[in-house]
Scaffold this active site. Sequence first.
Site, PDB file in Angstrom:
ATOM      1  N   ARG A 207      -0.861  -6.428 -35.197  1.00  0.00           N
ATOM      2  CA  ARG A 207      -0.821  -7.506 -36.185  1.00  0.00           C
ATOM      3  C   ARG A 207      -1.673  -8.670 -35.687  1.00  0.00           C
ATOM      4  O   ARG A 207      -1.901  -8.826 -34.480  1.00  0.00           O
ATOM      5  CB  ARG A 207       0.612  -7.978 -36.405  1.00  0.00           C
ATOM      6  N   LYS A 231       7.728  -8.177 -34.159  1.00  0.00           N
ATOM      7  CA  LYS A 231       8.678  -8.872 -35.022  1.00  0.00           C
ATOM      8  C   LYS A 231      10.089  -8.653 -34.492  1.00  0.00           C
ATOM      9  O   LYS A 231      10.409  -7.592 -33.964  1.00  0.00           O
ATOM     10  CB  LYS A 231       8.574  -8.345 -36.458  1.00  0.00           C
ATOM     11  N   HIS A 303      -5.349  -7.606 -41.525  1.00  0.00           N
ATOM     12  CA  HIS A 303      -4.287  -6.681 -41.925  1.00  0.00           C
ATOM     13  C   HIS A 303      -4.864  -5.400 -42.527  1.00  0.00           C
ATOM     14  O   HIS A 303      -4.289  -4.322 -42.355  1.00  0.00           O
ATOM     15  CB  HIS A 303      -3.350  -7.347 -42.933  1.00  0.00           C
ATOM     16  N   ARG A 306      -5.727  -3.180 -39.784  1.00  0.00           N
ATOM     17  CA  ARG A 306      -4.489  -2.525 -39.341  1.00  0.00           C
ATOM     18  C   ARG A 306      -4.174  -1.333 -40.258  1.00  0.00           C
ATOM     19  O   ARG A 306      -3.808  -0.257 -39.774  1.00  0.00           O
ATOM     20  CB  ARG A 306      -3.358  -3.551 -39.362  1.00  0.00           C
ATOM     21  N   HIS A 329       6.746  -0.495 -36.597  1.00  0.00           N
ATOM     22  CA  HIS A 329       7.746  -0.546 -37.658  1.00  0.00           C
ATOM     23  C   HIS A 329       9.099  -0.112 -37.097  1.00  0.00           C
ATOM     24  O   HIS A 329       9.176   0.757 -36.223  1.00  0.00           O
ATOM     25  CB  HIS A 329       7.366   0.382 -38.812  1.00  0.00           C
TER      26      HIS A 329
END
Length: 354
Positions: A207, A231, A303, A306, A329
């Site tokens: 990211r 994240k 992005h 990505r 993820h």
Amino acid sequence: MNREHVMNMLQNELDQAPDYLKDFVHHKLTQEFSPHTINEYLKNYRLFFNWALSEHILSDLSPDSLESLTAYKMNLYKSHLLSREKYGTPSDTYKGTLSKPTIKRHLTALKVLFHYLATSYDNAQERPYLSHNPMNGVENVKEQQTLQARADAIEEKLFLGKETHDYLAFIEEDYQHTLSPQALKFFKRDKERDVAINALILASGLRLSEVVNLNLEDVSFEKNRCYVTRKGNKKDSVRIASFGMDYLANYISVRTLRYPNTNETSALFITTYKGQSTRMSGNAIEKMVAKYSKAFRVEVSPHKLRHTLATNLFKSSKDLLLTSQQLGHSSAGQTTALYIHIDNDTTMDALNSL
């Protein structure tokens, strides 16, 4: 941006903020929320409060005034977001309305805040700030596209297969021929850095925030990996394709020669500001990627680079779990499943055999 910088930004946001926002931030930090995520929440809250005050929805920002909020009033704000125009900078040219993902982020941030205000005892007064949650009657926006429609919409903005390497070669070899002598001077200074950033995302799927926060010691050339904070404040070890490591090595070999006082910053990707080296910002990287990609074929964001890595990886591996893990993820859910729909050669082969 690094954690210290984000925490300084948080503090600046909170200096004039109501007590309930200060308590909210403290609560989220103790839950180990990412400071970057909290800072983005605060930006959304500032926009909402400015709107509510200007439209006389709120008389002030006190808890008593917030008690007057209802689902009807919050849906008025949702309607405002759905119709609000977005503008480009610096010319303020019209660029359409806000995207559904942008509106969804705004509403999600408000849901998080008002859930805290209506339910949490973790604050200075040791009872909830509000007697009700006005967001309970507000539905988030829905994506009115199938995954296949979304895949078709972004596929033209992906540099798939051989085009991945063609794009990097274009930056290295061809882009300079479009430049004035003054622009060429800065390009030659930054070329290895710029192509390394593009190659790193295309080789790892990092990211933008993860690229910005990388330090020199986070890259392992022995293991072809880098170490990032994902994240949710989760530490991760991310594999990098060998071509990306080659570009990184080229950049690091000239980093101290091209930029002043590099020993004063641990940041991997740096720029020069007022004669000093400083960490390159996310905004600067976005503009850099847009510049090169537009000259190559079509303007894209980091992005989309990505997305390119994810699609290339799934095409090669046919392994959704592996692709999901590479992207960081939490599960191989709908977001990762998008890449199956971009890689639709199997579907077309089956249809053509009928």
